[in-house]
Every structure is written in structure tokens, then in C-alpha cells.
Design an enzyme around this catalytic site. Structure first.
Site, PDB file in Angstrom:
ATOM      1  CE  LYS A 189      -3.764   2.610   1.384  1.00 16.49           C
ATOM      2  NZ  LYS A 189      -4.285   2.422   2.451  1.00 16.49           N
ATOM      3  CG  ASP A 322     -10.656   4.003   4.836  1.00 15.61           C
ATOM      4  OD1 ASP A 322      -9.941   3.599   5.787  1.00 15.61           O
ATOM      5  OD2 ASP A 322     -10.574   5.183   4.795  1.00 15.61           O
TER       6      ASP A 322
HETATM    7 ZN   LIG Z   1      -8.097   3.248   4.542  1.00 17.37          ZN
END
Ligand SMILES: [Zn+2]
Length: 491
Positions: A189, A322
Site C-alpha cells: 500500500k 475504511d
Molecule cells: Zn484506509
């Protein structure tokens, strides 16, 4: 990953309407799970000796759900504070957060900053209950980027946080990527634009040079892995795609030309709309600093517009949430939010078959075909006609199966017939706590918790107990006749 702990006996799910998400069709019949995988599927399967049997007549069966953007270690919205906490304390919170996810039917998740091999192995070995964990370890951020938790007055030396690591320059990002891959990361990421939760960057900033992004993609590709990028604006997404990044997180501020680029690159977009609604409403209650709370408006309303644009353009969309801190309980609301611009089947595919493509796990997850992990959720209503049943698992999801094991059940056992002992009801946050704040698009929410009247249509039986006719109880078979596949927009 350590092999998953295997169940001791087969599980036979009887008479469900089983959805094939990729085809958009139900088939009525049975599913037999042996050693954690689907061994047989079809009508009238023979009950193996010693099998646990669940009769699901009238219910709808979907593959276990996949959430491709979670942070299982984010027990507070004040992310910078997590680094100063004991890792054991964080892990204990992570176990609680993962358990809640499983209770909502998410049998697989992708953690895009924070989760690591320790949590993944603990889940796989059965030490903690939770979704199967695909993780990227710590996210890579430039100094002053989305992963740099230091405020403007903070001159302390760079230190890794639990979910991010700072690396600047091509050599440094290569080394950081290699280090995360060494520790088993399924993807890398990178923070490719500013964000909400970071104290010093602007959402419209782009982060990392092209050389740095390309270097990370290069390292991931060498290990047969891929890169996921946090990116909001069209400019940030275009740079990420041009660098070869495969998974775009958020994308709230994309335009039509970005949509075309995503499609031609075969990239995935993982919107996370529910978190902005939750951050605006409750973020400050759960630790989000004021400076971050003020940034939410920049992406809140644009998110749904971007989703509609991406859907219309045929982008491969994947379910993501998220959520941070106490807001994790809203994980299933993303289904309802997306249904404002997407048909239910498309939203379901984003959390099953398309998510499996992103994870590189087609055939393992996101499907109930023979050979897949025996992960399933059972619903008391048809999600293709009312996506709300997925948005409210405490009320409408009486059974969750993972690896061929019933991991959550509110089905009533049949008394006096040797049924399976009563199991506890839903244990997730959503089940325990009514949501006082309401839900997106609604002002009130029905009390969470079991709904005995609806659930009493299901029965638990064990071994080879004779089947009882229950046609009078059977619900409308309207969903079982084979729904025509909805034409998918070109990818
Ligand atoms: Zn995130």
C-alpha cells in the site's frame, strides 16, 4: 499463510437458494462442506456420517462477504495515538474488531495498513475469530504524506507507526517494499495523495514522485504481488495508474477521463463511502482530531458522484469501508449507500466475485462453487430485490459460515430432537448496540438484535435426523427460478 484450522465434521446446508454472484442466478439446493471447502453442491445431497445439518428452506445463501478496505488495528480514529500504545493492547482490540466483522458476514477482509502476519496467522490458527486476513503490512508514505502523523509543530525524528512507515527516495521505497514483502504482505500500500486523517497534507496534494511509485510497483511485481494506492483526485489516480498500480482506494474526486484510464488499465476502484458519513457524524466522538474532521466535507458528497461515474463507465468496483474506532459497526451500511447508484447485484458482486479478482483468490472466495472455501452467509430476504437485508445483518443474517464451520447462528435449535445445543446470538457491535445515530439516508433504525419471528422459520438438525416436510412454511420461491444475468458494463 498457515493452513486454516480445519473443522472436525462435515456441514450440510440444506434447501437454500444459493446465489452465484458472477452469473447473478440462484440455484435451489444443498451445499456440502468437507474439510473447510465446498465438496458438493446440488439438490438432495446425501448426508455424510456425523455431519452437522442445517435446513435453510426459504432462505438465501450468498458466498461469505469480502471487505477490501479495512484497518483491523484502527481501534481509534486518532491514528497517530496508536503508535504509542502496546502492540498487545492493539492486538486485543484488533481481535474484537475482527470478531465484529465476522458477525456481519465478512468472512474475508483485506487490510490496507496495520494488519500483519501475526493477526492473519492468529485468525487462521483459530486463536482469534474473525475474517480471513489479506494484509499489506505497513503502508508506505513520504515525509509529510498521508502516513506521517506528526503535526506541524512536531520536530521529532521520523518513527514508524503501527500502520505506516515513512520512506523517501527510490532506494528507500524499494527497501521498504521489500521489507513488507519479506513479512508476507499480499500487496503493498502506498499513500499517493493527501487524506482526511493526516494532520499536515492537503487532500488535493499528490504524493511520491513517479520514480518512487514505479519502483514500488516494480518490487511488488517481482514478488508477484500488486500495489494499492490511497488516492483521491483525478491527478493522483492518473499518476498511480500510469505507474502500474492496480488497486485505487477511495477515488472520491475522479473525473470521466480517469474512469476511462481505470478501465483500460484493468484496475480496480475501492470506494469507501460509509467512512465519510461516519466520520462527519461521529468522528470526533471516536478520536478524530478537529483538523481532520474539517477535511471530511471535501470528499463526502463527491464520493457518491464518483461511484456513479465509475459504475457507468464500467470500472471494476470493489466493496470497501475504511472505518475507524467505534465506527466499525457501520460496516454493512456501505451496501445501502452504494445501492443509491448501483443495482443490488453489482453491489453484491463488488463484495464477492469482483473482490475475489482483486485479491487474486478467484475460486477460493467470493463464490460457492465446488472447491471454494466453505464461507457463506444466510439471509432471510432476497438481497437482489432488497439490499437492505445485507445492510442490517443483525436483523436479517441468521447464519454465518466460515471454513465449513457455523461461526454465528441465531437459528433456533429444535428442542427434544437431538438438535445442536443453542448457540449464542449475534455477538458483533452491530448486534449489541442499537445505533443511536441512525444510518445514512435514514433518520431512525430499528432496534438491533435477533428477530425471533423471522428466524423461527429455520431449524437446526443434526446428523441424519429425518427431514420434515415444511412446505407450508416455505417462502415464495420467486427468487429460485434463476434470475437472468444482469448485463455487466464492459470492463
Ligand atoms: Zn484506509
Amino acid at each position: 499463510m498457515t493452513p486454516d484450522r480445519l473443522p472436525e465434521r462435515p456441514l450440510l446446508l440444506r434447501n437454500g437458494r444459493v446465489l452465484n454472484p458472477a452469473a447473478g442466478q440462484y440455484t435451489e439446493g444443498d451445499l456440502l462442506a468437507v474439510s473447510g471447502r465446498i465438496a458438493e453442491a446440488g439438490p438432495g445431497l446425501v448426508v455424510p456420517p456425523g455431519a452437522e445439518v442445517r435446513d435453510l428452506r426459504g432462505a438465501f445463501v450468498l458466498p461469505g462477504l469480502i471487505d477490501a478496505h479495512v484497518h483491523v488495528t484502527a481501534f481509534t480514529a486518532d491514528l497517530a495515538s496508536i503508535g504509542g500504545t502496546s502492540p498487545f493492547y492493539v492486538a486485543t482490540h484488533a481481535a474484537r474488531i475482527m470478531s465484529g466483522m465476522l458477525d456481519r458476514g465478512f468472512t474475508t477482509v483485506r487490510d490496507v495498513a496495520g494488519g500483519d502476519y501475526g493477526l492473519a496467522n492468529a485468525q487462521a490458527e483459530g486463536l482469534i475469530r474473525g475474517p480471513r486476513l489479506y494484509f499489506g503490512g505497513r503502508a508506505l508514505s513520504q515525509t509529510g504524506g498521508h502516513g506521517d502523523g506528526r503535526g506541524p509543530g512536531d520536530d521529532s525524528p521520523v518513527a514508524h507507526s503501527m500502520d505506516c512507515r515513512l520512506a523517501d527516495g527510490v532506494d528507500a521505497v524499494r527497501a521498504a517494499a521489500r521489507d513488507e514483502l519479506r513479512k508476507g504482505a499480499h500487496h503493498i500500500k502506498v499513500m499517493a495523495s493527501g487524506g482526511v486523517a493526516s494532520p499536515t497534507d492537503r487532500i488535493d496534494s499528490v504524493q511520491y514522485s513517479m520514480d518512487e511509485l514505479v519502483a514500488v510497483v516494480d518490487e511488488a511485481a517481482a514478488a508477484n504481488r500488486y500495489v494499492a494506492a490511497h488516492a483521491y483526485t483525478a491527478r493522483a489516480v492518473k499518476r498511480a495508474i500510469e505507474a502500474g498500480i492496480r488497486s485505487i482506494e477511495h477515488g472520491n474526486l475522479i473525473d470521466d477521463s480517469t474512469v476511462a484510464l481505470l478501465v483500460s488499465a484493468g484496475a480496480f476502484l475501492v470506494p469507501t463511502l460509509v467512512t465519510y458519513w461516519a466520520l462527519k457524524k461521529e468522528g470526533r466522538d471516536f478520536g478524530l482530531p478537529e483538523v481532520s474532521w474539517l477535511k471530511v466535507d471535501e470528499v463526502l458528497d463527491a464520493g457518491l458522484v464518483a461511484l456513479e461515474r465509475a459504475h457507468r463507465g464500467g470500472v471494476r468496483l470493489v466493496y470497501g469501508t475504511d472505518l475507524l474506532g467505534g465506527m466499525h459497526r457501520h460496516q454493512s451500511e456501505e451496501f445501502r449507500i452504494r445501492s443509491a447508484v448501483q443495482p443490488p447485484l453489482d453491489v453484491i458482486q463488488s463484495a464477492t466475485s469482483v473482490a475475489a479478482e482483486l485479491l487474486g483468490a478467484v475460486g477460493d472466495v467470493g463464490t460457492l462453487e465446488v472447491g471454494a472455501y466453505a464461507d457463506a452467509v444466510v439471509l432471510d430476504g432476497d438481497p437482489l430485490t432488497d439490499i437492505g437485508v445485507l445492510a442490517d445483518p443483525a436483523a436479517h443474517m441468521p447464519l454465518v459460515v466460515q471454513n465449513g464451520v457455523v461461526v454465528r447462528s441465531s437459528l433456533r435449535p429444535r428442542r427434544g430432537r437431538g438438535g445442536t445445543p443453542p448457540r449464542p446470538g449475534p455477538r458483533g457491535c452491530a448486534a449489541r448496540r442499537p445505533d443511536p445515530a441512525g444510518s445514512p439516508g435514514r433518520t431512525a433504525r430499528p432496534p438491533a438484535g435477533p428477530s425471533p419471528r423471522r428466524r423461527s422459520t429455520f431449524r437446526t438438525r443434526r446428523r441424519t435426523a429425518p427431514r420434515r416436510g415444511r412446505s407450508s412454511r416455505a417462502r415464495s420461491a420467486s427468487g429460485t427460478r434463476g434470475r437472468p444475468a444482469r448485463p455487466r458494463a464492459a470492463r
